[in-house]
Design an enzyme around this catalytic site. Sequence first.
Site, PDB file in Angstrom:
ATOM      1  N   THR A 429     118.746  31.839   9.907  1.00 30.29           N
ATOM      2  CA  THR A 429     118.485  30.390  10.018  1.00 30.29           C
ATOM      3  C   THR A 429     119.655  29.467   9.624  1.00 30.29           C
ATOM      4  O   THR A 429     120.714  29.927   9.280  1.00 30.29           O
ATOM      5  CB  THR A 429     117.205  30.026   9.236  1.00 30.29           C
ATOM      6  OG1 THR A 429     116.166  30.894   9.673  1.00 30.29           O
ATOM      7  CG2 THR A 429     116.735  28.633   9.439  1.00 30.29           C
ATOM      8  N   GLY A 517     115.537  33.010   5.790  1.00 28.63           N
ATOM      9  CA  GLY A 517     114.300  33.707   6.096  1.00 28.63           C
ATOM     10  C   GLY A 517     113.320  33.623   4.951  1.00 28.63           C
ATOM     11  O   GLY A 517     113.098  32.565   4.350  1.00 28.63           O
TER      12      GLY A 517
END
EC number: 2.3.2.2
Length: 610
Positions: A429, A517
């Site tokens: 991410t 995450g």
Amino acid sequence: MIISLRAKNNSARVIGVSALALWLSGCGTEPSAPHKTPELPPAPEISSGFRSDMAPVHATRHMAAAANPLATAAGQQMLRRGGSAIDAAIAMQAVLALVEPQASGIGGGAFILYWDGKQVQAFDGRETAPAGANTRMFQGADGQPIPFTEAQIGGRSVGVPGVLRALEMAHKQHGKLPWRDLFQPAIQLANQGFPVSKRLHTQIAADKFIPGSPEMASYFLTPQGQALPVGTLLKNPELARTLDAIATRGADAFYQGAVAQAMVDKVGAHARPGTLSLADVSGYRARERQAVCGDYKEWRVCGMPPPSSGGVAVLQTLGILEALQRQSPALDLARMPPVPSSTGTGVEPSSSAVHLIAEAERLAYADRALYLADSDFVPVNVKGLTDKAYYATRAALVGEKSMGRAEAGIPAGINLALAPDRSALRISTSQIAAVDDQGGAISMTTSVEAAFGSHVMTHGFILNNQLTDFSFVPEENGKPVANRIEPGKRPRSSMAPTLVFDRKSGELVATVGSPGGSQIIEYVNKSVVGLVDWKLNPQDAISLPNFGSRNVGTELEAGMVSPSLVQQLKDRGHEISLIEMTSGTQIIARDENGWVAGADPRREGTALGD
């Protein structure tokens, strides 16, 4: 049975709070027996080095922070033109799609927390499962879950991308600059090229699946099949054309027409095909939801509601920590500042602080696994999970020794018979933050899930593999898993964009968030505690060694903590995992002169302000 288990847990707490406080202050302990380090999945976003020269950035008017300097510069450009925080975020996201394709992009999703100076809004751009998805799609013929990489790579893992619809929704409400203008920095970079960074090179070189994707191989590898060297000028004219169409025609250019058809075709034609359809893509809708907010001492903390678990889990962790402090002032984290470290990193958290935070996180992650999912499909009692009385019952389970693996609690109002989600804990991410001249602020976490997502590439961008965020096992002992796969459902996330306010004045104190995450919750907790309890500036709060627990042992950032800290925690019964904890936190906080910001030295992010 559940009641008897809770009674057993409470009675097993053989010391009172006052004894725990005394013990944490340094009273003697006996070393525990050695523990086997629990096995954890590898981090897809590997470390590309720790930058030791990072310093806080100050500004009086506005600030932008993103995971790549080129993205940050695009955000600053919009703010200098009088743009809003959402304008800056759109420009930064467009550039990240080009320069950080392994982490985020227009083929993924995002959660946006927005402050317009008067109210907090939550915009949900999480991906959705196609209509053809089913609960057994990540199971083999034997009914067992397939390996993660087998599920990740290919069309089967692709959810309907949501980031552009969420950005469009927020821009319609809060944009100051024309939509078209926001994509120009990314379009220019895509046409003219940008130098491959050390981090992007490292990610390409580490990814063994890129050669199996013709589009990715031709883009990311040399003719000899090697990762493009650092400094290579990389152009992406396909992405430039895609972004130009989006800039001209709005998000419809992505969700309808040639781009949408190409996504559907690529997903369906893959050796591991998915069921994505044109109806799935064109029918996607972003949602505005009610932010979850709660008090922590003299602050008000707001986060993302379900389908993210981040907002609830952060509030639960902080609430349990405050409940401990109410039971005994000696357990106040403000009395446990970081201590000098022998590792050369400056300071590290004290063992007392790590113990309390990790124990609180175990309890939050246990609730996360059982209760949290897409609230459009599963009733989620956010009120019960974030109630102060419930925090007190959970805090009562924290003792002088680590509890090991925590069990989910029973908050008032929840009567569902559910099974816990035992999925592996995965990591990836990117994070964006901005504050503007008008008093607006944004914290936005954006993702394609694992590194390089599904490895399905079309029109210059990579599609997500977010469907692997669902539980691969839909039920256990006849009880459904809340986060099971269902058509149209959004997979549970750990993304935790966070805004912190002063409770008395209502003034914005900080915008915080991180990639990582399922470890995002740990990183945000550390950052908030560092800012408000330990009074660290944003850069020092970010640079502090990462630590915490996802209810599978206690995790410490490898190479960043001293052997003394490890041993002290082992003496308290913690099973220690020394692992890479590659956060990518961005923080913008208020100071006496305006704004001060920090970016994570574990990635290549920067902050810029005026």
